[in-house]
Design a protein around this motif. Structure first.
Motif, mmCIF file in Angstrom:
data_model
loop_
_atom_site.group_PDB
_atom_site.id
_atom_site.type_symbol
_atom_site.label_atom_id
_atom_site.label_comp_id
_atom_site.label_asym_id
_atom_site.label_seq_id
_atom_site.Cartn_x
_atom_site.Cartn_y
_atom_site.Cartn_z
ATOM 1 N N ILE A 1 -2.897 3.760 -8.949
ATOM 2 C CA ILE A 1 -1.985 3.153 -7.980
ATOM 3 C C ILE A 1 -2.769 2.686 -6.767
ATOM 4 O O ILE A 1 -3.664 3.374 -6.292
ATOM 5 C CB ILE A 1 -0.911 4.153 -7.504
ATOM 6 C CG1 ILE A 1 -0.206 4.804 -8.684
ATOM 7 C CG2 ILE A 1 0.120 3.458 -6.623
ATOM 8 C CD1 ILE A 1 0.742 5.905 -8.257
ATOM 9 N N ASP A 2 -2.401 1.513 -6.278
ATOM 10 C CA ASP A 2 -2.964 1.045 -5.021
ATOM 11 C C ASP A 2 -1.829 0.865 -4.016
ATOM 12 O O ASP A 2 -0.814 0.226 -4.310
ATOM 13 C CB ASP A 2 -3.685 -0.293 -5.241
ATOM 14 C CG ASP A 2 -4.303 -0.804 -3.964
ATOM 15 O OD1 ASP A 2 -5.373 -0.302 -3.604
ATOM 16 O OD2 ASP A 2 -3.711 -1.686 -3.316
ATOM 17 N N PHE A 3 -1.981 1.467 -2.852
ATOM 18 C CA PHE A 3 -0.967 1.317 -1.811
ATOM 19 C C PHE A 3 -1.434 0.239 -0.854
ATOM 20 O O PHE A 3 -2.547 0.292 -0.358
ATOM 21 C CB PHE A 3 -0.802 2.627 -1.035
ATOM 22 C CG PHE A 3 -0.311 3.754 -1.875
ATOM 23 C CD1 PHE A 3 1.040 4.016 -1.979
ATOM 24 C CD2 PHE A 3 -1.195 4.562 -2.562
ATOM 25 C CE1 PHE A 3 1.502 5.057 -2.763
ATOM 26 C CE2 PHE A 3 -0.745 5.609 -3.346
ATOM 27 C CZ PHE A 3 0.608 5.852 -3.445
ATOM 28 N N GLY A 4 -0.594 -0.732 -0.625
ATOM 29 C CA GLY A 4 -1.038 -1.810 0.255
ATOM 30 C C GLY A 4 0.090 -2.299 1.131
ATOM 31 O O GLY A 4 1.121 -1.652 1.262
ATOM 32 N N THR A 5 -0.137 -3.451 1.716
ATOM 33 C CA THR A 5 0.893 -4.024 2.566
ATOM 34 C C THR A 5 1.531 -5.229 1.899
ATOM 35 O O THR A 5 2.684 -5.535 2.112
ATOM 36 C CB THR A 5 0.293 -4.467 3.902
ATOM 37 O OG1 THR A 5 -0.881 -5.205 3.608
ATOM 38 C CG2 THR A 5 -0.041 -3.287 4.747
ATOM 39 N N HIS A 6 0.747 -5.887 1.081
ATOM 40 C CA HIS A 6 1.271 -7.050 0.369
ATOM 41 C C HIS A 6 2.339 -6.591 -0.623
ATOM 42 O O HIS A 6 3.486 -7.032 -0.579
ATOM 43 C CB HIS A 6 0.122 -7.758 -0.335
ATOM 44 C CG HIS A 6 0.518 -9.016 -1.009
ATOM 45 N ND1 HIS A 6 1.128 -10.046 -0.340
ATOM 46 C CD2 HIS A 6 0.414 -9.408 -2.294
ATOM 47 C CE1 HIS A 6 1.372 -11.018 -1.199
ATOM 48 N NE2 HIS A 6 0.957 -10.656 -2.387
ATOM 49 N N HIS A 7 1.941 -5.665 -1.485
ATOM 50 C CA HIS A 7 2.906 -4.930 -2.299
ATOM 51 C C HIS A 7 2.855 -3.501 -1.802
ATOM 52 O O HIS A 7 1.799 -3.016 -1.445
ATOM 53 C CB HIS A 7 2.509 -4.936 -3.768
ATOM 54 C CG HIS A 7 2.316 -6.298 -4.345
ATOM 55 N ND1 HIS A 7 3.352 -7.178 -4.478
ATOM 56 C CD2 HIS A 7 1.211 -6.931 -4.796
ATOM 57 C CE1 HIS A 7 2.885 -8.302 -5.004
ATOM 58 N NE2 HIS A 7 1.592 -8.189 -5.195
ATOM 59 N N ALA A 8 4.001 -2.823 -1.794
ATOM 60 C CA ALA A 8 3.975 -1.424 -1.374
ATOM 61 C C ALA A 8 3.129 -0.623 -2.361
ATOM 62 O O ALA A 8 2.278 0.169 -1.966
ATOM 63 C CB ALA A 8 5.384 -0.876 -1.303
ATOM 64 N N LEU A 9 3.375 -0.845 -3.652
ATOM 65 C CA LEU A 9 2.580 -0.171 -4.675
ATOM 66 C C LEU A 9 2.185 -1.178 -5.748
ATOM 67 O O LEU A 9 2.973 -2.044 -6.105
ATOM 68 C CB LEU A 9 3.374 0.939 -5.365
ATOM 69 C CG LEU A 9 3.738 2.191 -4.597
ATOM 70 C CD1 LEU A 9 5.126 2.053 -4.038
ATOM 71 C CD2 LEU A 9 3.674 3.388 -5.493
ATOM 72 N N ALA A 10 0.959 -1.031 -6.252
ATOM 73 C CA ALA A 10 0.528 -1.844 -7.383
ATOM 74 C C ALA A 10 -0.059 -0.909 -8.426
ATOM 75 O O ALA A 10 -0.814 0.006 -8.082
ATOM 76 C CB ALA A 10 -0.517 -2.860 -6.943
ATOM 77 N N PHE A 11 0.325 -1.095 -9.689
ATOM 78 C CA PHE A 11 -0.154 -0.221 -10.752
ATOM 79 C C PHE A 11 -1.224 -0.929 -11.563
ATOM 80 O O PHE A 11 -1.324 -2.164 -11.555
ATOM 81 C CB PHE A 11 1.009 0.191 -11.660
ATOM 82 C CG PHE A 11 2.022 1.030 -10.956
ATOM 83 C CD1 PHE A 11 1.919 2.415 -10.971
ATOM 84 C CD2 PHE A 11 3.068 0.443 -10.272
ATOM 85 C CE1 PHE A 11 2.847 3.179 -10.317
ATOM 86 C CE2 PHE A 11 3.995 1.213 -9.606
ATOM 87 C CZ PHE A 11 3.884 2.592 -9.631
#
Ligand SMILES: [Zn+2]
Length: 283
Positions: free
Chosen positions: A44-54
């Motif tokens: 999982i990547d937590f970011g600002t563009h998407h809240a979560l990306a798998f």
């Protein structure tokens, strides 16, 4: 009680709290919580563009609860003909007190919406993955205030607000506790060593990206996908390459259901406030 407790045991304490005009009872029970989990692994990547990306390419977008309510808060705060309570014994007007109460209510609604979302997302993730790999985040650095007189102050404030609106810290700790409870593994990748945002998940080639680049395009192997998804894949690859026994992973332990620690902190704060208040009155 609405619904039912996930696990029930021997009740130990019951705390009654009064918050924003409503009464709540919190019951802690001593129990062995059980949680179902799947055999899959995810990054999982937590970011600002998407809240979560798998790592498999799915993304969950930021629900922006605060943003939805911000207009209402601003409107309430702006309404004219109210006197603020000041420092030198100035009493606030009735309109002011009313406005403060109203803003508090909206803010606690936002808090509840966010918490509900956190629980839904984290439960969903843990229900099929027993290994979760993610990046260690420096939230304090990410949400630092812009420098004084900086031209991009407003922009930075907005970015900070949107990062904080997701509540990444809380979401991460929920995922962590749920995975551990299910007997799975929660692995944090050392960011400095692995550099998930700069590495190609396909061939390992490293190249810096600017903040504006939303796409990962490898110049070596021509692998291309969403930037956040690529970062999640790097995290998962790293975690898969580690020997689980050598990692510093917390073993599942029986936990007390209910957030007594939070409540305890709240009680402590309230007591402090009362003392301060009394001291002011007598002084
Ligand atoms: Zn590559």
């Amino acid at each position: 009680m609405r619904g039912k407790a996930r696990d029930w045991g021997t009740p130990n304490t019951c705390t009654i709290i009064f918050k924003q005009g409503k009464w709540y009872a919190s019951v802690t029970v001593s129990c062995d919580p059980k949680r179902e989990t799947g055999k899959e692994a995810c990054g999982i990547d937590f970011g600002t563009h998407h809240a979560l990306a798998f790592d498999d390419g799915t993304v969950i977008d930021n629900p922006r609860f605060l943003k939805q309510s911000q207009d209402k808060i601003n409107k309430t705060a702006k309404k004219s003909r109210k006197k603020r309570a000041g420092k030198k014994g100035v009493k606030g007007s009735r309109r002011w007190k009313k406005a403060v109460r109203k803003i508090g209510k909206i803010q606690s609604l936002v808090g509840r919406q966010r918490q509900n979302w956190h629980h839904q997302v984290s439960t969903q993730i843990v229900s099929c993955n027993s290994l979760v790999a993610t990046e260690k985040l420096n939230l304090k650095g990410m949400t630092k205030k812009a420098k004084r007189g900086s031209k991009r102050k407003r922009q930075k404030t907005g970015l900070n607000r949107s990062i904080l609106d997701v509540g990444i810290g809380n979401l991460k700790s929920l995922i962590k506790s749920k995975v551990t409870e299910a007997g799975g593994f929660y692995i944090e990748v050392p960011t400095r060593k692995v550099k998930p945002s700069q590495t190609c998940p396909n061939c390992g080639h490293q190249k810096k990206k600017t903040l504006a680049e939303r796409q990962h395009n490898c110049e070596k192997c021509l692998y291309s996908c969403d930037r956040d998804v690529a970062s999640a894949q790097v995290c998962l690859n790293w975690a898969r390459g580690q020997e689980l026994s050598s990692l510093d992973v917390e073993s599942p332990s029986s936990t007390l259901c209910g957030s007594m620690r939070q409540l305890g902190a709240k009680k402590h704060n309230n007591a402090k406030k009362r003392q301060k208040h009394l001291a002011q009155q007598s002084g």
